[in-house]
Design a protein around this motif. Structure first.
Motif, mmCIF file in Angstrom:
data_model
loop_
_atom_site.group_PDB
_atom_site.id
_atom_site.type_symbol
_atom_site.label_atom_id
_atom_site.label_comp_id
_atom_site.label_asym_id
_atom_site.label_seq_id
_atom_site.Cartn_x
_atom_site.Cartn_y
_atom_site.Cartn_z
ATOM 1 N N ARG A 5 0.894 -1.146 -0.145
ATOM 2 C CA ARG A 5 0.077 -0.011 0.101
ATOM 3 C C ARG A 5 1.096 1.345 -0.040
ATOM 4 N NH1 ARG A 5 -1.320 3.948 2.692
ATOM 5 N NH2 ARG A 5 -3.270 4.853 2.622
ATOM 6 N N ASP A 23 -16.890 6.968 0.456
ATOM 7 C CA ASP A 23 -15.732 6.136 0.093
ATOM 8 C C ASP A 23 -14.597 6.732 -0.821
ATOM 9 O OD1 ASP A 23 -17.166 4.174 1.427
ATOM 10 O OD2 ASP A 23 -17.730 3.225 -0.468
ATOM 11 N N TRP A 26 -9.752 4.155 -4.963
ATOM 12 C CA TRP A 26 -8.370 3.744 -5.081
ATOM 13 C C TRP A 26 -8.039 3.177 -6.564
ATOM 14 C CZ3 TRP A 26 -5.899 3.188 -0.164
ATOM 15 C CH2 TRP A 26 -6.538 3.182 0.926
ATOM 16 N N SER A 88 -13.659 2.377 -2.153
ATOM 17 C CA SER A 88 -13.808 1.528 -0.906
ATOM 18 C C SER A 88 -13.430 2.577 0.218
ATOM 19 C CB SER A 88 -12.739 0.464 -1.025
ATOM 20 O OG SER A 88 -12.663 -0.089 0.189
ATOM 21 N N GLU A 90 -11.915 1.859 2.857
ATOM 22 C CA GLU A 90 -10.516 1.458 3.429
ATOM 23 C C GLU A 90 -9.762 0.933 2.114
ATOM 24 O OE1 GLU A 90 -10.702 -1.261 6.580
ATOM 25 O OE2 GLU A 90 -12.160 -0.005 7.826
ATOM 26 N N ASP A 91 -8.449 0.601 2.536
ATOM 27 C CA ASP A 91 -7.545 -0.097 1.520
ATOM 28 C C ASP A 91 -8.091 -1.270 1.140
ATOM 29 O OD1 ASP A 91 -5.508 -1.273 0.130
ATOM 30 O OD2 ASP A 91 -4.030 -0.831 1.801
ATOM 31 N N LYS A 94 -6.146 -4.589 1.696
ATOM 32 C CA LYS A 94 -5.796 -4.837 2.943
ATOM 33 C C LYS A 94 -6.241 -6.410 3.451
ATOM 34 C CE LYS A 94 -6.247 -2.886 7.621
ATOM 35 N NZ LYS A 94 -6.873 -1.852 8.368
#
Length: 97
Positions: A5, A23, A26, A88, A90-91, A94
């Motif tokens: 990341r 969101d 990415w 998203s 979050e990553d 991940k």
């Protein structure tokens, strides 16, 4: 599979902002490392928090060389595979707890 990341401030100039949302968008790049193993790296752009999925998808072709520069910093000898945009909070690569 190795997971990487990296904040993608380096692609800030290539990514445009439009509408707001909760969101993030990415860019997830699939590549092979120097030994030929598959790997991924996810880039977000904190300087453009309101980027839309459409903006991201429109920037992928021009962002490729800059993305690979970031990847090669962490994984020398890597070879580009594909890139896609993912929305998203979050990553997206991940590991799930």
């Amino acid at each position: 599979m190795k997971l990487y990341r990296c904040g993608a401030i380096l692609v800030a100039a290539m990514l445009a902002a439009c509408s707001g949302k909760s969101d993030k968008v990415w860019i997830v790049v699939d590549f092979t490392d120097a030994s030929g193993r598959p790997a991924q790296m996810a880039f977000d752009n904190p300087s453009v928090p309101d980027m839309t999925l459409a903006d991201c998808e429109g920037s992928l072709s021009s962002a490729g060389p800059t993305l690979m520069q970031g990847i090669l910093t962490h994984s020398p000898g890597a070879k580009f595979g594909t890139a896609k945009c993912v929305q998203s909070a979050e990553d997206p690569i991940k590991p799930k707890a």
